[in-house]
Design an enzyme around this catalytic site. Structure first.
Site, mmCIF file in Angstrom:
data_model
loop_
_atom_site.group_PDB
_atom_site.id
_atom_site.type_symbol
_atom_site.label_atom_id
_atom_site.label_comp_id
_atom_site.label_asym_id
_atom_site.label_seq_id
_atom_site.Cartn_x
_atom_site.Cartn_y
_atom_site.Cartn_z
ATOM 1 N N GLY A 169 34.792 92.540 59.740
ATOM 2 C CA GLY A 169 34.234 93.870 59.925
ATOM 3 C C GLY A 169 34.632 94.492 61.246
ATOM 4 N N GLY A 220 38.545 88.456 53.512
ATOM 5 C CA GLY A 220 39.242 87.666 52.501
ATOM 6 C C GLY A 220 40.752 87.722 52.691
ATOM 7 C CB ILE A 238 29.014 93.642 66.050
ATOM 8 C CG1 ILE A 238 28.492 94.812 66.889
ATOM 9 C CG2 ILE A 238 28.247 93.505 64.744
ATOM 10 C CD1 ILE A 238 28.729 96.176 66.260
ATOM 11 C CG ASP A 239 25.622 90.318 63.601
ATOM 12 O OD1 ASP A 239 25.501 91.546 63.786
ATOM 13 O OD2 ASP A 239 25.701 89.810 62.470
#
Length: 536
Positions: free
Chosen positions: A147, A211, A265-266
């Site tokens: 992402g 993927g 980002i987490d």
């Protein structure tokens, strides 16, 4: 003109002096280290071993342990070395010591007792006296996977800049569209001119995807294109793929440095202090919280509900809540909660509305998934990266709160739901993250040029380090709900824990073994590590 000439002479004299000092450093580094290798650990310069690599664990006196990273000479002996071009770089003439000492390591734990063992260390990042690639022979590629995250373009820009400006490398390519781009798309030439200014834009100029991972096809492409340095930017799943690419490259005996730059980002990458883009995400999350607070305060009996990122780790929600001071309740994946009954979330929401007339709730996307799944009877579908598809906790919780007030009370409420997820992911990185991305990129390039491979880079207690892949892929960072950072958050919101303290401690004891010492730095960051105990 006379002053310029003197300045140049002084610079030349200083450069000569620094070169002499660095030659002394190089000679001192050749002394045999007083360490012993753990059984089965490969030694630099040993007979070539192209089989699957084993962890390089070096032990020393007083409990010293170095978890080292692989090197090209582990499986390709007698590789030639070359002087590092940095010693002739005018920008580095002011540096007291150009190169990192080969014996420099960084401790994983910095808060210790007088009788504590020295503990685990990692190889310090930075330029080395000798490099294993000629600048003209380097053919590098960069790929971004997973992402979006603030700072991706900054990392790309700084890798290109470091290779070109520091080491004189001219052949750099971007792999378009993630891992599948190795074998299904053309590459994008990356020059200093092409990447100039991209740090001011969000996203990634070379594209990304989930993927598409095919180890043999990827390594075949690397070999066919003549690529000898691979920079892979992505999260824990991407880094697992990078580790497998390194193993295949090693099995084939290729002189290819495989380098990972951790991205999430987490902030759920273990060991390192934080991941790039996290500071920007927290800053942007506050804008959404502020909007929710304005709405809630301006309307009668109004609840502002903000859903933030945090699939398995609630760091963004926790830090944004702490920074905002306008939040009345913060829900994260690590802290279970229940809705109905005494001490439940709905009772607390009703109480706050009656007391204050408004309320702000922040919920991480991974919070309460067990409740949502039970309610909606959802399946365990997964995305292209193998991650479980999450139900929308924000929409579900919004409806549950509305239903409660409609059925259980005579109070009419307004609820404003805000989901800024994609707005946060797409913004350019802030100043702090830009500097951080620069350090990551430069450290990665220094490591690859020095012949290190099969590693990722990141700060440990403020010092850039080279970490073996397995250290950042073996588990995820999670908020520890029994340490001081979570307690600070609870004191800010005044929310109940929604669970009995004994139950929380027992659940954390199941996850981490007890230890005699809680590392204050780790505890204050709210990170779960093997060295962190469940302490109330």
């Amino acid at each position: 003109m006379h002053s310029v000439s003197n300045s140049a002479s002084i610079g030349a004299i200083k450069l000569s002096s620094e070169n002499n000092r660095n030659r002394k450093t190089e000679n001192s580094c050749r002394r045999k280290p007083k360490v012993k290798l753990a059984p089965g650990s490969p030694i630099m310069g040993r007979s070539p071993d192209t089989a699957s690599s084993q962890p390089r664990v070096i032990t020393g006196d007083h409990g010293y342990v170095l978890e080292d990273v692989p090197h090209l000479t582990d499986y390709i002996p007698d590789l030639p070395t070359y002087p590092n071009p940095l010693q002739d770089n005018p920008a580095y003439a002011v540096v007291k010591q150009y190169f990192v000492d080969m014996d420099d390591t960084v401790a994983q734990k910095i808060v210790v007792h007088a009788n504590s063992p020295r503990g685990t260390h990692f190889r310090r990042a930075g330029p080395r006296q000798k490099v294993y690639f000629k600048s003209d022979d380097v053919h590098a590629c960069i790929v971004t996977c997973g992402g979006l995250c603030p700072g991706l373009n900054t990392v790309i820009r700084e890798i290109v800049g470091s290779l070109h400006d520091m080491y004189g490398v001219t052949r750099i390519e971007g792999i378009e569209g993630g891992y599948r781009g190795f074998y299904s798309r053309n590459t994008i030439p990356l020059t200093s001119k092409a990447v100039n200014g991209i740090h001011k834009r969000g996203g990634t100029i070379i594209g990304t995807s989930r993927g598409g991972y095919d180890n043999k096809k990827i390594v075949n492409s690397i070999e066919d294109r003549g690529i000898n340095q691979v920079y892979i930017i992505g999260g824990d799943g991407t880094q697992k793929g990078a580790s497998a690419i390194y193993e295949e490259v090693r099995r084939r005996g290729l002189q290819v440095a495989v380098v990972g730059i951790p991205k999430t980002i987490d902030n759920d990458i273990p060991v390192i202090d934080k991941s790039f883009g996290f500071d920007t995400a927290v800053e942007e999350a506050q804008r959404a919280i502020n909007a929710a607070h304005v709405e809630a305060e301006s309307n009668e009996n109004c609840i502002g509900l903000v859903k933030l990122m945090g699939r398995n780790s609630g760091f963004i929600a926790m830090y944004a809540t702490l920074a905002s001071r306008d939040v009345d309740c913060c829900l994260i994946p690590e802290s279970p909660f229940y809705l109905e009954g005494p001490g439940g979330l709905l009772e607390y929401v009703e109480k706050r509305i009656k007391e204050n007339g408004h309320m702000v709730i922040v919920v991480a996307e991974g919070a309460g998934q067990d409740l949502v799944a039970e309610s909606l009877r959802s399946n365990d579908a997964k995305d292209a990266s193998g991650n479980k598809l999450l139900n929308d906790i924000g929409l579900w919780l919004s409806q549950k709160i509305k239903d409660h007030f409609k059925k259980q009370t005579e109070m009419e409420i307004n609820l404003k739901y805000i989901d800024p997820t994609y707005m946060i992911r797409a913004v350019p990185s802030n100043a702090s993250d830009n500097v951080y991305c620069t350090l990551l990129a430069q450290s990665a390039v220094h490591g690859a040029m020095a012949g290190c491979t099969g590693f990722t880079v990141g700060p440990v207690h403020g010092r850039e380090c080279y970490l073996p892949f397995y250290r950042i892929t073996e588990k995820q960072n999670k908020v520890v709900i029994t340490d001081r950072m979570w307690a600070r958050m609870l004191s800010s919101t005044n929310q109940p824990s929604f669970l009995d303290t004994k139950d929380i401690i027992e659940s954390m004891m199941d996850e981490a073994p007890p230890t005699q010492l809680l590392d204050d730095q780790v505890a204050d960051n709210g990170l779960v590590t093997k060295e962190t105990a469940a302490v109330c």
